[in-house]
Design a protein around this motif. Sequence first.
Motif, PDB file in Angstrom:
ATOM      1  N   GLN A  33       0.850  -1.188   0.000  1.00  0.00           N
ATOM      2  CA  GLN A  33       0.000   0.000   0.000  1.00  0.00           C
ATOM      3  C   GLN A  33       0.889   1.243   0.000  1.00  0.00           C
ATOM      4  O   GLN A  33       1.878   1.300   0.735  1.00  0.00           O
ATOM      5  N   LEU A  34       0.506   2.206  -0.831  1.00  0.00           N
ATOM      6  CA  LEU A  34       1.266   3.452  -0.958  1.00  0.00           C
ATOM      7  C   LEU A  34       0.331   4.625  -0.682  1.00  0.00           C
ATOM      8  O   LEU A  34      -0.743   4.714  -1.283  1.00  0.00           O
ATOM      9  N   CYS A  74       5.745   9.546   0.238  1.00  0.00           N
ATOM     10  CA  CYS A  74       5.042   8.320  -0.125  1.00  0.00           C
ATOM     11  C   CYS A  74       5.374   7.274   0.920  1.00  0.00           C
ATOM     12  O   CYS A  74       6.500   6.763   0.963  1.00  0.00           O
ATOM     13  N   ALA A  75       4.403   6.967   1.761  1.00  0.00           N
ATOM     14  CA  ALA A  75       4.596   5.967   2.810  1.00  0.00           C
ATOM     15  C   ALA A  75       4.171   4.604   2.294  1.00  0.00           C
ATOM     16  O   ALA A  75       3.034   4.431   1.835  1.00  0.00           O
ATOM     17  N   ALA A  76       5.082   3.639   2.380  1.00  0.00           N
ATOM     18  CA  ALA A  76       4.813   2.291   1.895  1.00  0.00           C
ATOM     19  C   ALA A  76       4.591   1.339   3.059  1.00  0.00           C
ATOM     20  O   ALA A  76       5.277   1.422   4.075  1.00  0.00           O
ATOM     21  N   CYS A 113       3.036   8.040  -6.738  1.00  0.00           N
ATOM     22  CA  CYS A 113       4.110   7.190  -6.243  1.00  0.00           C
ATOM     23  C   CYS A 113       3.865   5.773  -6.737  1.00  0.00           C
ATOM     24  O   CYS A 113       2.713   5.324  -6.800  1.00  0.00           O
ATOM     25  N   ALA A 114       4.938   5.083  -7.091  1.00  0.00           N
ATOM     26  CA  ALA A 114       4.809   3.716  -7.586  1.00  0.00           C
ATOM     27  C   ALA A 114       5.926   2.861  -7.016  1.00  0.00           C
ATOM     28  O   ALA A 114       7.030   3.352  -6.757  1.00  0.00           O
ATOM     29  N   TYR A 138       6.185  -1.215 -12.873  1.00  0.00           N
ATOM     30  CA  TYR A 138       5.776  -0.986 -11.490  1.00  0.00           C
ATOM     31  C   TYR A 138       4.532  -1.806 -11.171  1.00  0.00           C
ATOM     32  O   TYR A 138       3.642  -1.961 -12.006  1.00  0.00           O
ATOM     33  N   ASP A 139       4.504  -2.314  -9.955  1.00  0.00           N
ATOM     34  CA  ASP A 139       3.444  -3.230  -9.552  1.00  0.00           C
ATOM     35  C   ASP A 139       2.367  -2.583  -8.685  1.00  0.00           C
ATOM     36  O   ASP A 139       1.235  -3.082  -8.634  1.00  0.00           O
ATOM     37  N   TYR A 140       2.719  -1.530  -7.987  1.00  0.00           N
ATOM     38  CA  TYR A 140       1.790  -0.912  -7.040  1.00  0.00           C
ATOM     39  C   TYR A 140       1.800   0.602  -7.238  1.00  0.00           C
ATOM     40  O   TYR A 140       2.857   1.190  -7.524  1.00  0.00           O
TER      41      TYR A 140
END
Length: 122
Positions: free
Chosen positions: A3-4, A22-24, A94-95, A109-111
């Motif tokens: 989750q981003l 961007c918090a992952a 953000c990715a 990019y996946d997310y």
Amino acid sequence: QVQLVESGGGLVQAGGSLRLSCAASGRTSSSYGMGWFRQAPRNKRELVAAISSGITYYADSVKGRFTISRDNVENTVYLQMNSLKPEDTAVYYCAARGRIGLGYIESQYDYWGQGTQVTVSS
């Protein structure tokens, strides 16, 4: 899953600065590639900056003005934007990749985050 969550967008005058965050969370690694894209109205989404294992990439249009960085403890990626121009106005995304290495196109990019609006007034 990863989750981003982005934050830090807003309205700024030309020549000003903003810092996007961007918090992952979830199944991610501090070595995996991360990137910032942007999409202006009627334009395609484009890569602005990317980072992986300390290596960075910048689009020519932002080189020398934007800086991408990463806090591995907080699992957060930042985009420091200085000397902003009206043409930087866009939704910034953000990715995250699910692997080590820089990604240069969307399909690598996946997310993805939900996006944050940056508006630069002249």
